[in-house]
Design an enzyme around this catalytic site. Structure first.
Site, PDB file in Angstrom:
ATOM      1  N   LYS A 154      36.325  29.451 -28.716  1.00 56.18           N
ATOM      2  CA  LYS A 154      35.084  29.126 -28.018  1.00 56.18           C
ATOM      3  C   LYS A 154      35.362  28.380 -26.714  1.00 56.18           C
ATOM      4  CE  LYS A 154      30.376  27.875 -28.711  1.00 56.18           C
ATOM      5  NZ  LYS A 154      29.461  26.911 -29.287  1.00 56.18           N
ATOM      6  N   LYS A 156      48.087  19.667 -29.728  1.00 54.98           N
ATOM      7  CA  LYS A 156      46.769  19.015 -29.661  1.00 54.98           C
ATOM      8  C   LYS A 156      46.843  17.673 -28.956  1.00 54.98           C
ATOM      9  CE  LYS A 156      44.080  21.226 -33.204  1.00 54.98           C
ATOM     10  NZ  LYS A 156      43.231  21.079 -34.392  1.00 54.98           N
ATOM     11  N   LYS A 183      44.088  34.619 -28.401  1.00 54.43           N
ATOM     12  CA  LYS A 183      43.234  34.205 -29.514  1.00 54.43           C
ATOM     13  C   LYS A 183      41.781  34.114 -29.063  1.00 54.43           C
ATOM     14  CE  LYS A 183      44.246  31.006 -33.125  1.00 54.43           C
ATOM     15  NZ  LYS A 183      44.610  29.684 -33.554  1.00 54.43           N
TER      16      LYS A 183
END
Ligand code: SF4
Length: 332
Positions: A195, A112, A192
């Site tokens: 969005k 991240k 995966k």
């Protein structure tokens, strides 16, 4: 007896990957009479990466609607994390016994922080501490986790051990994982549904929206023509069938039809669209009802928050007593 904790971040629409991989299992786990279950919209976790404050309350509301629409509130306590300030309070106490080295090894932090290079806050680094606090605050003993969250759960187990050892008290049990192994790939074949990659089918999509996305969805890449038999075991469409299409149709029509080329991928997707509608039509109807009664949604979340604050107050009393906090016992 087991105490279950799990949460969902309000960072985007709930999609079929979330529904099939996690939400359905949460509902099943919560139905077991020997389980006490807490399910949270973990909004504080969402603050660790850039987000839009103006639309955030709506995102929390939508996540709550999705969780309630699948029926989680029937047996579990559903609440919003920030309604229970003891989550961040306990995170401080745990943070004081958390080894920096362990935090530095978290693969999700590395990923991240790469993704959000220009805005890496300390909260992203200490995120696993808050996640440990989420679980330990309710003395969670069983946590549904996918592969990508296992490292964080191991960290939560370490936190329980470190705290108990440091203060020579048995305040926290060590939570165990309930493995969530089903992974739904993106409609583009990506590993995966996500969005940000635009490869999702939303749990609350209408049948028309579902069909539009299913039509172009990735299947067995070797099945280039209708005549070539397919391989259900490598096909994401088949994986979704295994969740929503009951036997004997699953084996006789879908699996056998694919491997003998009796059905084409278009037929197979149509059958999946029908199964999805049978499964999710009632969920969408409940979500629409809830959206029409926002007061009812808030009432459920407020009740959940009150239940959790009461439980959290008990735990924090034990934490403070163990840690020798002035005022935790009657003052000298
Ligand atoms: S028939 Fe169905 S299971 Fe077989 S490859 Fe096509 S979409 Fe996949």
């Amino acid at each position: 007896m087991a105490t279950i904790f799990s949460g969902i971040q309000p960072t985007g629409e709930v999609h079929l990957g979330n529904y099939m991989g996690a939400l359905r299992h949460w509902v099943e786990l919560s139905k077991k009479p020997e389980h006490t279950s807490y399910f949270s919209i973990v909004d504080c976790h969402a603050f660790t990466i850039p987000y839009d404050a103006a639309t955030f309350p709506r995102a929390v509301f939508d996540a709550a609607v999705a969780v309630l629409a699948v029926g989680l509130d029937e047996r579990a306590t559903v609440f919003v994390q920030s309604d229970v300030p003891q989550h961040t309070e306990l995170a401080w106490y745990l943070g004081c016994v958390a080894p920096m080295g362990e935090l530095g090894r978290m693969t999700q932090f590395k990923e991240k922080s790469e993704q959000h290079k220009t805005s890496v806050g300390a909260g992203l680094f200490t995120y696993p501490i808050l996640m440990a606090a989420d679980i330990l605050l309710y003395k969670g003993t069983l946590v549904p986790v996918g592969h990508d969250q296992l490292q964080h759960l191991e960290f939560a187990r370490d936190m329980a051990r470190h705290f108990n050892h440091r203060f020579k008290a048995e305040v926290f049990p060590e939570p165990k994982p309930h493995h969530l192994t089903l992974r739904i790939k993106g409609t583009d074949g990506g590993e995966k549904m996500s969005k940000s990659r635009g490869n999702t089918i939303a749990m609350l999509d209408t049948p028309e929206q579902v069909w539009k996305k299913l039509k172009g969805a990735f299947t067995d890449p070797q099945r280039l023509t209708r005549e070539i038999p397919g391989r259900p075991e490598v096909c994401n469409i088949y994986t979704m069938h295994t969740v929503v299409t009951p036997e004997p149709a699953l084996t006789e029509v879908v699996h056998n039809g694919c491997t003998t080329a009796k059905i084409g991928c278009g037929d197979c997707k149509k059958l999946l669209a029908e199964s999805l509608e049978r499964d999710l039509g009632p969920v969408r109807a409940r979500a629409n009802e809830l959206r029409a009664q926002p007061g009812r949604v808030l009432e459920i979340l407020n009740e959940g928050g009150a239940t959790c604050r009461a439980k959290a107050t008990e735990t924090m009393r034990e934490v403070k007593e163990a840690a020798g906090v002035f005022g935790a016992r009657s003052r000298p």
